[in-house]
Design a protein around this motif. Structure first.
Motif, PDB file in Angstrom:
ATOM      1  N   THR A 460       0.837  -1.201   0.000  1.00  0.00           N
ATOM      2  CA  THR A 460       0.000   0.000   0.000  1.00  0.00           C
ATOM      3  C   THR A 460       0.875   1.254   0.000  1.00  0.00           C
ATOM      4  O   THR A 460       2.090   1.197   0.225  1.00  0.00           O
ATOM      5  CB  THR A 460      -0.892   0.021   1.247  1.00  0.00           C
ATOM      6  N   ASP A 461       0.227   2.412  -0.186  1.00  0.00           N
ATOM      7  CA  ASP A 461       0.965   3.678  -0.137  1.00  0.00           C
ATOM      8  C   ASP A 461       1.641   3.857   1.216  1.00  0.00           C
ATOM      9  O   ASP A 461       2.808   4.271   1.291  1.00  0.00           O
ATOM     10  CB  ASP A 461       0.015   4.859  -0.392  1.00  0.00           C
ATOM     11  N   GLY A 462       0.927   3.552   2.291  1.00  0.00           N
ATOM     12  CA  GLY A 462       1.497   3.715   3.624  1.00  0.00           C
ATOM     13  C   GLY A 462       2.727   2.853   3.824  1.00  0.00           C
ATOM     14  O   GLY A 462       3.720   3.293   4.417  1.00  0.00           O
ATOM     15  N   LEU A 482      18.141  -0.145  -7.605  1.00  0.00           N
ATOM     16  CA  LEU A 482      18.116   1.088  -6.814  1.00  0.00           C
ATOM     17  C   LEU A 482      18.376   2.301  -7.704  1.00  0.00           C
ATOM     18  O   LEU A 482      17.722   3.349  -7.562  1.00  0.00           O
ATOM     19  CB  LEU A 482      19.158   1.000  -5.703  1.00  0.00           C
ATOM     20  N   ARG A 483      19.308   2.158  -8.639  1.00  0.00           N
ATOM     21  CA  ARG A 483      19.584   3.259  -9.560  1.00  0.00           C
ATOM     22  C   ARG A 483      18.360   3.554 -10.426  1.00  0.00           C
ATOM     23  O   ARG A 483      18.036   4.702 -10.707  1.00  0.00           O
ATOM     24  CB  ARG A 483      20.795   2.917 -10.428  1.00  0.00           C
ATOM     25  N   LEU A 484      17.650   2.516 -10.843  1.00  0.00           N
ATOM     26  CA  LEU A 484      16.439   2.717 -11.648  1.00  0.00           C
ATOM     27  C   LEU A 484      15.390   3.497 -10.855  1.00  0.00           C
ATOM     28  O   LEU A 484      14.746   4.421 -11.388  1.00  0.00           O
ATOM     29  CB  LEU A 484      15.869   1.370 -12.083  1.00  0.00           C
ATOM     30  N   ILE A 485      15.195   3.149  -9.593  1.00  0.00           N
ATOM     31  CA  ILE A 485      14.216   3.862  -8.760  1.00  0.00           C
ATOM     32  C   ILE A 485      14.575   5.341  -8.675  1.00  0.00           C
ATOM     33  O   ILE A 485      13.713   6.219  -8.812  1.00  0.00           O
ATOM     34  CB  ILE A 485      14.142   3.217  -7.357  1.00  0.00           C
ATOM     35  N   LEU A 486      15.856   5.625  -8.468  1.00  0.00           N
ATOM     36  CA  LEU A 486      16.283   7.022  -8.373  1.00  0.00           C
ATOM     37  C   LEU A 486      16.128   7.752  -9.705  1.00  0.00           C
ATOM     38  O   LEU A 486      15.762   8.931  -9.745  1.00  0.00           O
ATOM     39  CB  LEU A 486      17.740   7.088  -7.892  1.00  0.00           C
ATOM     40  N   GLU A 487      16.379   7.060 -10.800  1.00  0.00           N
ATOM     41  CA  GLU A 487      16.183   7.684 -12.117  1.00  0.00           C
ATOM     42  C   GLU A 487      14.708   7.972 -12.369  1.00  0.00           C
ATOM     43  O   GLU A 487      14.357   9.012 -12.949  1.00  0.00           O
ATOM     44  CB  GLU A 487      16.753   6.795 -13.216  1.00  0.00           C
ATOM     45  N   ARG A 488      13.848   7.078 -11.924  1.00  0.00           N
ATOM     46  CA  ARG A 488      12.409   7.320 -12.092  1.00  0.00           C
ATOM     47  C   ARG A 488      11.968   8.513 -11.247  1.00  0.00           C
ATOM     48  O   ARG A 488      11.101   9.303 -11.647  1.00  0.00           O
ATOM     49  CB  ARG A 488      11.611   6.067 -11.729  1.00  0.00           C
ATOM     50  N   LEU A 489      12.544   8.654 -10.069  1.00  0.00           N
ATOM     51  CA  LEU A 489      12.246   9.824  -9.238  1.00  0.00           C
ATOM     52  C   LEU A 489      12.720  11.104  -9.926  1.00  0.00           C
ATOM     53  O   LEU A 489      12.037  12.128  -9.903  1.00  0.00           O
ATOM     54  CB  LEU A 489      12.918   9.677  -7.876  1.00  0.00           C
ATOM     55  N   GLU A 490      13.869  11.049 -10.562  1.00  0.00           N
ATOM     56  CA  GLU A 490      14.370  12.202 -11.315  1.00  0.00           C
ATOM     57  C   GLU A 490      13.421  12.548 -12.459  1.00  0.00           C
ATOM     58  O   GLU A 490      13.059  13.713 -12.675  1.00  0.00           O
ATOM     59  CB  GLU A 490      15.770  11.891 -11.857  1.00  0.00           C
ATOM     60  N   THR A 491      12.977  11.541 -13.183  1.00  0.00           N
ATOM     61  CA  THR A 491      12.042  11.765 -14.294  1.00  0.00           C
ATOM     62  C   THR A 491      10.747  12.387 -13.792  1.00  0.00           C
ATOM     63  O   THR A 491      10.176  13.285 -14.429  1.00  0.00           O
ATOM     64  CB  THR A 491      11.745  10.430 -15.006  1.00  0.00           C
ATOM     65  N   ASN A 492      10.284  11.931 -12.637  1.00  0.00           N
ATOM     66  CA  ASN A 492       9.036  12.433 -12.074  1.00  0.00           C
ATOM     67  C   ASN A 492       9.133  13.907 -11.687  1.00  0.00           C
ATOM     68  O   ASN A 492       8.136  14.642 -11.696  1.00  0.00           O
ATOM     69  CB  ASN A 492       8.674  11.598 -10.841  1.00  0.00           C
ATOM     70  N   LEU A 493      10.336  14.364 -11.327  1.00  0.00           N
ATOM     71  CA  LEU A 493      10.521  15.755 -10.917  1.00  0.00           C
ATOM     72  C   LEU A 493      10.537  16.722 -12.097  1.00  0.00           C
ATOM     73  O   LEU A 493      10.415  17.931 -11.915  1.00  0.00           O
ATOM     74  CB  LEU A 493      11.841  15.889 -10.138  1.00  0.00           C
ATOM     75  N   ARG A 494      10.693  16.196 -13.283  1.00  0.00           N
ATOM     76  CA  ARG A 494      10.747  17.067 -14.450  1.00  0.00           C
ATOM     77  C   ARG A 494       9.341  17.418 -14.920  1.00  0.00           C
ATOM     78  O   ARG A 494       8.398  16.651 -14.741  1.00  0.00           O
ATOM     79  CB  ARG A 494      11.531  16.388 -15.567  1.00  0.00           C
ATOM     80  N   LEU A 615      10.121  11.256  -1.087  1.00  0.00           N
ATOM     81  CA  LEU A 615      10.430  10.337  -2.184  1.00  0.00           C
ATOM     82  C   LEU A 615       9.464   9.152  -2.195  1.00  0.00           C
ATOM     83  O   LEU A 615       9.054   8.671  -3.255  1.00  0.00           O
ATOM     84  CB  LEU A 615      11.876   9.847  -2.065  1.00  0.00           C
ATOM     85  N   GLY A 616       9.109   8.662  -1.014  1.00  0.00           N
ATOM     86  CA  GLY A 616       8.135   7.578  -0.938  1.00  0.00           C
ATOM     87  C   GLY A 616       6.799   7.979  -1.517  1.00  0.00           C
ATOM     88  O   GLY A 616       6.150   7.203  -2.243  1.00  0.00           O
ATOM     89  N   GLU A 617       6.348   9.185  -1.200  1.00  0.00           N
ATOM     90  CA  GLU A 617       5.079   9.684  -1.756  1.00  0.00           C
ATOM     91  C   GLU A 617       5.169   9.833  -3.276  1.00  0.00           C
ATOM     92  O   GLU A 617       4.200   9.559  -3.994  1.00  0.00           O
ATOM     93  CB  GLU A 617       4.733  11.019  -1.099  1.00  0.00           C
ATOM     94  N   ALA A 618       6.344  10.258  -3.765  1.00  0.00           N
ATOM     95  CA  ALA A 618       6.524  10.372  -5.218  1.00  0.00           C
ATOM     96  C   ALA A 618       6.479   8.996  -5.880  1.00  0.00           C
ATOM     97  O   ALA A 618       5.901   8.834  -6.961  1.00  0.00           O
ATOM     98  CB  ALA A 618       7.847  11.065  -5.513  1.00  0.00           C
ATOM     99  N   ILE A 619       7.070   8.009  -5.213  1.00  0.00           N
ATOM    100  CA  ILE A 619       7.044   6.642  -5.759  1.00  0.00           C
ATOM    101  C   ILE A 619       5.611   6.130  -5.862  1.00  0.00           C
ATOM    102  O   ILE A 619       5.242   5.445  -6.827  1.00  0.00           O
ATOM    103  CB  ILE A 619       7.914   5.719  -4.874  1.00  0.00           C
ATOM    104  N   CYS A 620       4.792   6.479  -4.900  1.00  0.00           N
ATOM    105  CA  CYS A 620       3.384   6.060  -4.947  1.00  0.00           C
ATOM    106  C   CYS A 620       2.668   6.659  -6.154  1.00  0.00           C
ATOM    107  O   CYS A 620       1.721   6.054  -6.689  1.00  0.00           O
ATOM    108  CB  CYS A 620       2.675   6.468  -3.654  1.00  0.00           C
TER     109      CYS A 620
END
Length: 632
Positions: A460-462, A482-494, A615-620
């Motif tokens: 779940t999100d929580g 782990l690198r992929l997760i961080l790259e996806r977070l970077e993409t999400n910030l754009r 970052l967790g909220e962004a991943i959700c």
């Protein structure tokens, strides 16, 4: 089934041809032990003949053939080789070498005699003379080399057509066709034997060569087993090949398909060129390890194909058995073998698209990279089902694949078990069979949401946010994932205002609060010695009360909130420096992920937890999970 002894003269001296079916393996015999053993027997028998000593016939083994009804009166009678193609091919190459030596020595009678063992006469009246002129017609991948050797006319020309190739900085040449190697081996041995025997027995070279041919004609036999109409050639092939070198599951599949193609009188060369030739490549023959066992990619592709089609687990050791059961269902799955091969090829191309993907060459949003970096090849049957079997349009397929990706990504972050993924994803396929189009997505989500425990739960999100804050992801999640997760977070910030700059390959994971933090990162205003920072249990005196805080810091710095990405030049520059020095280096980064630190004045456990939560909220949002069942 009829079994009869056949001399080599009887075997090859008629107007007929032996065809190696497509399901047979390539020619694989080598000098040791096969060619050398055969030649030793030939030389021994010929020497006895020269001495006038009688000997019993030498049996070379069984040749199992099945007659095929001609397609026209002009076609040369054809026999399929069910077993014995390796020795039959070797004998043809031996006779070819003998013919060319006889020709070079102008022994015209011997030349004409042996030519009849290699070629059928009257090519001008044949249905397909380019093929039917040869007594032996190999499988497609051996055909050009065989024809080249037989038509060359001399060892020199064979060597010219099949030269040894030396690659730079390699002492040994690349392996050339073993058909050419066999011919050259027998050419050398025959020529040397004729010279030596002529001197030993005071005979001319022609007389010695004649004795050698006479020995081959009379002293060597095979047991020819001709199958009758009611005999199951495929079962016989399996039984004969169950001993010795084991047949792979893909060998058995090839046999099944092309045996049926022969019986349906389908143009075997056409379907080989159009479909099966795609699987006779290094990619498909390469062996990979799965679950502690080694399989060829073709074996794995066949297994995934069956699981995508049936929604049932398939034992990797019984793939062919399951495939035979699948295609022999009533009513038939496929109207023709060609339709069957077209479907298998379609799935094979999808499998290859994912398995051959090079993650470093793909963006982080590409599902091929996601599956490779997360190391979840067990999801491929479900992916193949959604792409090829579920009747989805492009938008529907994207939504379904996004749901699968979310399920996998969230479980990677939260550290759930993957040991039952193979069963899980096949179960999902089984639950979706019979559905198509718009009905698939809700059923897929429902099935994934129903899972429980550590092996099937969709976090779940929580749970995602809690793990983003507290889980020691560095060292627990493999670096590519782990690198992929961080790259996806970077993409999400754009956003639309961000320059469209690709995320560079080879980014390195950076600890903001470094793993070796003792020199520049005081704890509660106290400088911590290096030994205590690494080994908190050594803390004594005034440092003793800080032992738990040291442990907490060492844990916190491995969480997601303390990680970012830098290129290989910035990462060493930032390294173990103070936060102020790191900020100077971070300003050189174009990544949005590093703009978080622009306004920061300090970096501690509280700041790390706060960023981890964000970052967790962004991943959700990147990998959303649908509402629980029964809730909106």
């Amino acid at each position: 089934m009829q079994a009869n002894p056949r001399s080599l003269d009887t075997l090859f001296n008629s107007q007929l041809r032996y065809v190696v079916p497509m399901f047979q393996r390539l020619y694989v015999w080598k000098e040791t032990p096969q060619w050398s053993t055969l030649w030793e027997d030939v030389a021994e028998k010929a020497a006895l003949l020269m001495k006038g000593v009688k000997s019993n016939p030498h049996y070379l083994g069984a040749l199992i053939i099945e007659g095929v009804k001609p397609a026209s009166p002009r076609e040369v009678k054809r026999f399929l080789i069910i077993d014995g193609q390796q020795r039959l091919t070797t004998l043809q190459l031996l006779f070819c070498a003998y013919r060319d030596i006889a020709r070079a020595n102008e022994c015209k009678t011997l030349d004409r005699t042996v030519t009849r063992y290699l070629e059928n006469a009257d090519a001008d009246v044949m249905e397909n003379p380019d093929e039917e002129v040869f007594k032996l017609w190999p499988t497609a991948l051996n055909r050009d080399a065989f024809r080249s050797v037989v038509s060359a006319g001399s060892p020199e020309e064979v060597s010219k057509r099949h030269p040894l190739v030396y690659l730079p900085r390699k002492r040994k040449p690349e392996q050339r066709s073993n058909l050419a190697e066999a011919y050259l081996y027998f050419s050398k041995m025959i020529a040397a034997w004729i010279d030596a025997a002529s001197a030993e027995f005071s005979k001319t070279k022609e007389e010695t060569a004649f004795a050698l041919l006479q020995s081959l004609q009379q002293d060597f036999c095979v047991v020819e087993i001709s199958l009758s109409e009611g005999d199951d050639s495929q079962e016989i092939f399996y039984s004969l090949n169950s001993q010795g070198q084991p047949l792979t599951q893909s060998d058995l599949l090839r046999s099944l398909i092309f045996m049926r193609a022969e019986k349906e009188r389908i143009d075997r060369d056409e379907i080989f060129a159009e479909y099966w030739s795609k699987f006779e490549t290094d990619f498909w023959s390469e062996e990979v390890r799965r679950g502690g066992r080694t399989y060829s990619r073709l074996d794995l592709g066949l297994r995934f194909f069956l699981m995508a089609k049936t929604g049932q687990m398939v034992d990797a050791r019984r793939v062919n058995e399951e495939y035979r059961r699948y295609v022999s269902a009533h009513p038939p799955r496929y109207a023709t073998v060609k339709e069957e091969l077209a479907d298998f090829t379609r799935h094979g191309e999808a499998y290859r698209r994912y398995e051959s993907a090079v993650p470093s060459e793909l963006p982080c949003t590409d599902l091929r990279r996601v599956l490779r970096d997360f190391d979840v090849s067990t999801a491929l049957p479900l992916v193949m089902f959604l792409e090829l079997e579920a009747g989805l349009d492009e938008e529907q397929a994207t939504e379904c694949l996004d749901a699968v990706e979310s399920f996998i990504a969230r479980r990677v972050l939260t550290g759930e078990e993957t040991k039952e993924y193979n069963k899980l994803f096949v179960d999902v396929i089984g639950s979706l069979r019979g559905l198509a189009g718009a009905a698939v997505l809700p059923a897929l989500r429902k099935k994934l949401l129903e899972g429980g425990g550590t092996t099937r739960h969709w976090p779940t999100d929580g749970e995602v946010v809690e793990k983003a804050i507290s889980r020691l992801v560095f060292g627990m999640i493999k670096t590519p994932a782990l690198r992929l997760i961080l790259e996806r977070l970077e993409t999400n910030l754009r956003n639309k205002k961000t320059e469209n700059l690709d995320i560079p390959a080879g980014l390195q994971i950076e600890h903001v609060l470094p793993q070796k933090w003792d020199a520049h990162w005081p704890l509660r205003g106290v400088s911590i010695p290096a030994d205590v920072a690494s080994y908190p249990h050594l803390a004594q005196g005034e440092l003793a009360p800080l032992a738990d805080a040291v442990r907490q810091r060492n844990s916190t710095l491995q969480t997601l909130g303390n990680l970012t990405l830098l290129n290989r030049y910035l990462n060493p520059a930032a390294s173990n420096g103070s936060f102020d020095s790191k900020l100077v280096e971070y300003r050189n980064s174009v990544l949005r992920l590093n703009r978080h630190f622009d306004g920061a004045v300090a970096w501690d456990e509280e700041a790390i937890a706060k960023r981890g939560k964000a970052l967790g909220e962004a991943i959700c949002k990147i990998w959303p999970r649908p509402a629980p069942l029964g809730k909106s």
